[in-house]
Design an enzyme around this catalytic site. Structure first.
Site, PDB file in Angstrom:
ATOM      1  N   CYS A 227       0.839  -1.199   0.000  1.00 50.92           N
ATOM      2  CA  CYS A 227       0.000   0.000   0.000  1.00 50.92           C
ATOM      3  C   CYS A 227       0.879   1.256   0.000  1.00 50.92           C
ATOM      4  CB  CYS A 227      -0.987  -0.025   1.165  1.00 50.92           C
ATOM      5  SG  CYS A 227      -2.359   1.142   0.957  1.00 50.92           S
TER       6      CYS A 227
ATOM      7  N   HIS B 102      -3.528  -5.157   0.634  1.00 47.35           N
ATOM      8  CA  HIS B 102      -2.999  -5.533   1.950  1.00 47.35           C
ATOM      9  C   HIS B 102      -3.004  -7.048   2.125  1.00 47.35           C
ATOM     10  CE1 HIS B 102      -2.549  -1.657   4.119  1.00 47.35           C
ATOM     11  NE2 HIS B 102      -3.403  -1.246   3.201  1.00 47.35           N
TER      12      HIS B 102
ATOM     13  N   GLU C  38      -1.557  -8.838   4.198  1.00 45.94           N
ATOM     14  CA  GLU C  38      -1.605  -9.233   5.608  1.00 45.94           C
ATOM     15  C   GLU C  38      -3.035  -9.323   6.140  1.00 45.94           C
ATOM     16  OE1 GLU C  38      -2.120  -4.870   6.044  1.00 45.94           O
ATOM     17  OE2 GLU C  38      -1.017  -6.183   4.682  1.00 45.94           O
TER      18      GLU C  38
END
Length: 243
Positions: free
Chosen positions: A115, A214, A216
């Site tokens: 990002c 993202h 994660e």
């Protein structure tokens, strides 16, 4: 000696309070970042903002680098005045992470920008950013609701490094961003786009990859696992004795 590669992850620097402690300056990073590194086979270490003069020394201790998400990059770094919706509130991070990126790229260290990390990677390579994406695409589909991530499809570009990691025609990813790549940085290639044309991933030489989403926040380990594999090769090379 462990052969698991050591992956440095950049962090936020914010005021926070917890337990009985009043608000104080705190190094912060969502736990999902180191959890993703661990699940992908690496050892995560956190890199709080520091003097950029020490970036090369920090990189020399690592096998791979992740630049995490966070606040908007200062548009002065790419020669523009701030948009009214730009919140560039992290000059310490800007300087430190730019130093880390330059030092890592210079020695061919595997890098993953997430990002904001992808956006700064583009800026470090001489590119610019779209400061408020809804002005360009006409919708806010790249941003989730208050306090939650959205999801949308991205299309990896066949024949690129990322396209090899994500061979599907379309992949749904977790997303939360209002800025995006504008002018592409020197030496970078677009390797994924959203359906509205927004640049969703870029890559450079070696394993230099930036993703606008993202990873994660999802359960797809493939991009991080590829970073860890590339970093493991760096570590194995460094551990081989020289005659």
């Amino acid at each position: 000696m462990s052969t698991r590669p050591v992956i440095g992850i950049s962090t936020n620097l914010n005021d926070a309070a917890w337990g009985r402690w009043e608000r104080q300056r705190t190094v912060l990073l969502p736990e999902r970042y180191p959890a993703l590194v661990r699940a992908s086979g690496g050892i995560a270490v956190l890199l709080p903002p520091d003097d950029p003069a020490y970036a090369e020394e920090a990189i020399s201790r690592l096998d791979g680098l992740v630049i995490s998400g966070g606040e908007d990059v200062d548009p002065a770094l790419y020669g523009e005045a701030p948009h009214p919706r730009t919140a560039a509130t992290a000059p310490e991070r800007d300087a430190w992470e730019a130093g880390l990126l330059r030092a890592a790229v210079a020695v061919g260290m595997p890098v993953l920008g997430i990002c904001r990390g992808m956006q700064l990677l583009n800026v470090v390579h001489g590119g610019s950013l779209i400061q408020h994406l809804p002005d360009v695409v006409g919708h806010e589909g790249h941003v989730g609701g208050p306090g939650e991530y959205g999801r949308h499809a991205v299309r990896p570009v066949p024949g690129t490094l990322l396209g090899g990691l994500l061979p599907e025609a379309s992949v749904v990813v977790p997303t939360f961003h209002h800025q995006a790549v504008g002018r592409l940085g020197d030496g970078l290639t677009v390797c994924a786009r959203a359906e509205d044309g927004t640049v969703e991933a870029v890559e450079g030489s070696g394993f230099t990859v930036g993703v606008q989403w993202h990873p994660e926040q999802g359960d797809d380990l493939r991009v991080m696992e590829a970073l860890v594999r590339a970093a493991a090769l760096v570590r194995e090379t460094d551990l081989v004795p020289t005659s």
